[in-house]
Write an enzyme that holds these catalytic residues in place. Structure first.
Site, mmCIF file in Angstrom:
data_model
loop_
_atom_site.group_PDB
_atom_site.id
_atom_site.type_symbol
_atom_site.label_atom_id
_atom_site.label_comp_id
_atom_site.label_asym_id
_atom_site.label_seq_id
_atom_site.Cartn_x
_atom_site.Cartn_y
_atom_site.Cartn_z
ATOM 1 N NE ARG A 113 25.881 -73.709 -5.952
ATOM 2 C CZ ARG A 113 26.828 -74.130 -5.135
ATOM 3 N NH1 ARG A 113 26.969 -73.567 -3.957
ATOM 4 N NH2 ARG A 113 27.631 -75.112 -5.480
ATOM 5 C CG ASP B 235 32.690 -72.576 2.343
ATOM 6 O OD1 ASP B 235 31.791 -71.865 1.892
ATOM 7 O OD2 ASP B 235 33.893 -72.353 2.133
ATOM 8 C CB CYS C 227 24.752 -48.247 7.466
ATOM 9 S SG CYS C 227 26.540 -48.503 7.572
ATOM 10 C CG ASP D 39 39.599 -59.486 6.024
ATOM 11 O OD1 ASP D 39 38.795 -60.380 5.713
ATOM 12 O OD2 ASP D 39 40.752 -59.728 6.431
ATOM 13 C CB CYS E 11 32.866 -55.065 2.589
ATOM 14 S SG CYS E 11 32.994 -56.856 2.360
ATOM 15 C CB CYS F 126 30.110 -54.202 9.317
ATOM 16 S SG CYS F 126 28.414 -54.441 9.913
#
Length: 386
Positions: free
Chosen positions: A84, A161, A218, A269, A271, A275
């Site tokens: 990994r 994934d 930001c 959802d 975060c 954006c």
């Protein structure tokens, strides 16, 4: 031409040949250009290429994440950590990693459902068909095309994934985007609503230029997090992340965090939606990502038995967490609804065989009654009382 499609252990895959040795740089560049065009025809919104050893810093960041215990119950992250943390070790024969972006941009602001207490908030990516299947199918077609067009002894392995692949650092190295302060990948061209797929190949294709961060000062994604799961920019403590708590975490959720879940029963959802780069997001082309689940009523979901749950979410990633964990989440949402009418919906689950579900039912009823859980103990079977 060997081709291996893998969602798991790459150790059992057959070794490929050494494609690319006899091709000139000009030929390989031409192949890359055609591959990019083919990827667009297959529906991918972006493609980038990097070397397998392009992210030497990934191992150190992963080690620090694990050492701090920020992975919570995700023990699989510590397993095969050498693969990994080092993509080159995953398949030593690979010479290039082709990273692909697949957009699933929502049509509306997914946070609107948070103001509907009788409804369940489900993460955008889980409202359609399982992305694992859709992305893998597209990757396989693109991979087979590459084998047909490439050197004679070329080999590939495809990952979506679930394999020990550091998709986000590799995607940044391949120029697809950068890991934002919320640790997700985002792009000036795509926003941050996209999945990632990887094709490892023995073909030594030309690399793209790595992307750099454009987050600036930001803090939108950090400040909106309901559970303050980011101890610092670019760092995530998964143990406080709602996506982790509702999907990966087994057993009861920390009582101090339950109220912060709101009506989110599968993922979060916030975060991503916050954006500012999403103003450049492109529309999803894959019809399979169109919402099939939407914002179902909590009362309906609470009435699902195991058979009903499996039927309701067949073909959806939601099915992966199982009925018990799903129902636990639904009961937390009921407790957070402020709707006493849902007390009778939660009450039958006080005697549920799964302790976490029974505990969630007791907690939900307690909140809706405005009472301490001790005042409802008489409704709990004696063998389930603490």
């Amino acid at each position: 031409m060997p081709i291996s499609i893998s969602d798991g252990d790459p150790g059992g895959l057959s070794p490929p040949g050494s494609g690319g040795d006899r091709w000139t740089a000009e030929q390989l560049a031409g192949l890359k250009d055609r591959l990019r065009q083919r990827a667009q025809e297959e529906g991918f919104a972006g493609m980038g290429i990097c070397a397998p050893d392009a992210v030497p810093e990934a191992a150190g960041r992963l080690a620090a994440f694990l050492a701090e215990g920020h992975h919570g119950q995700m023990g699989w992250m510590a397993e095969r950590v050498e693969w990994r943390g080092n993509p080159a070790a995953l398949w030593p024969e690979a010479r290039s990693v082709i990273m692909l972006a697949e957009v699933y941009t929502p049509q509306d602001d997914p946070r609107a459902v948070l103001a509907m207490p009788d409804r369940a908030a489900i993460s955008v990516y889980a409202q359609g068909k399982d992305y694992h299947d859709l992305v893998k199918r597209r990757l396989k077609r693109l991979g087979r095309w590459l084998l047909d067009q490439g050197p004679a002894e070329a080999g590939i392995k495809v990952f979506v994934d679930t394999a020990p692949v550091m998709e986000k650092p590799l995607a940044q190295a391949a120029g697809l985007g950068w890991q934002g302060k919320h640790t997700n990948l985002l792009s000036r061209d795509l926003g941050n609503w996209f999945f990632l797929g990887a094709i490892f190949t023995t073909i030594d294709l030309p690399n793209d230029t790595a992307e750099t961060s454009h987050c600036g000062t930001c803090r939108a994604c950090l400040d909106i997090c309901p559970t303050q799961a980011f101890p610092a920019p670019y760092r995530l403590d998964a143990r406080r992340c709602i996506s982790y708590l509702t999907i990966e975490h087994k057993g009861p959720v920390d009582p101090d965090l339950r109220a912060m879940l709101g009506n989110r029963i599968y993922g979060c959802d916030d975060c991503l939606a916050a954006c500012p780069w999403n103003k450049f997001a492109v529309a999803a082309q894959e019809i399979g990502y169109q919402p099939r689940v939407g914002a179902p009523e909590l009362a309906e979901l609470a009435g699902l038995d195991d058979t009903g749950f499996r039927a309701r979410f067949a073909g959806s990633p939601i099915k992966r967490i199982g009925r018990d964990r799903f129902l636990r989440n639904v009961l937390y949402a009921i407790g957070n609804s402020g709707l006493p009418s849902l007390i009778d919906v939660a009450r039958p689950h006080l005697s549920d065989p799964d302790p976490a579900v029974a505990d969630a039912a007791l907690w939900a009823i307690s909140r809706l009654h405005g009472l301490g859980s001790g005042e409802i103990r008489d409704t709990v079977p004696p063998d389930r009382r603490e």
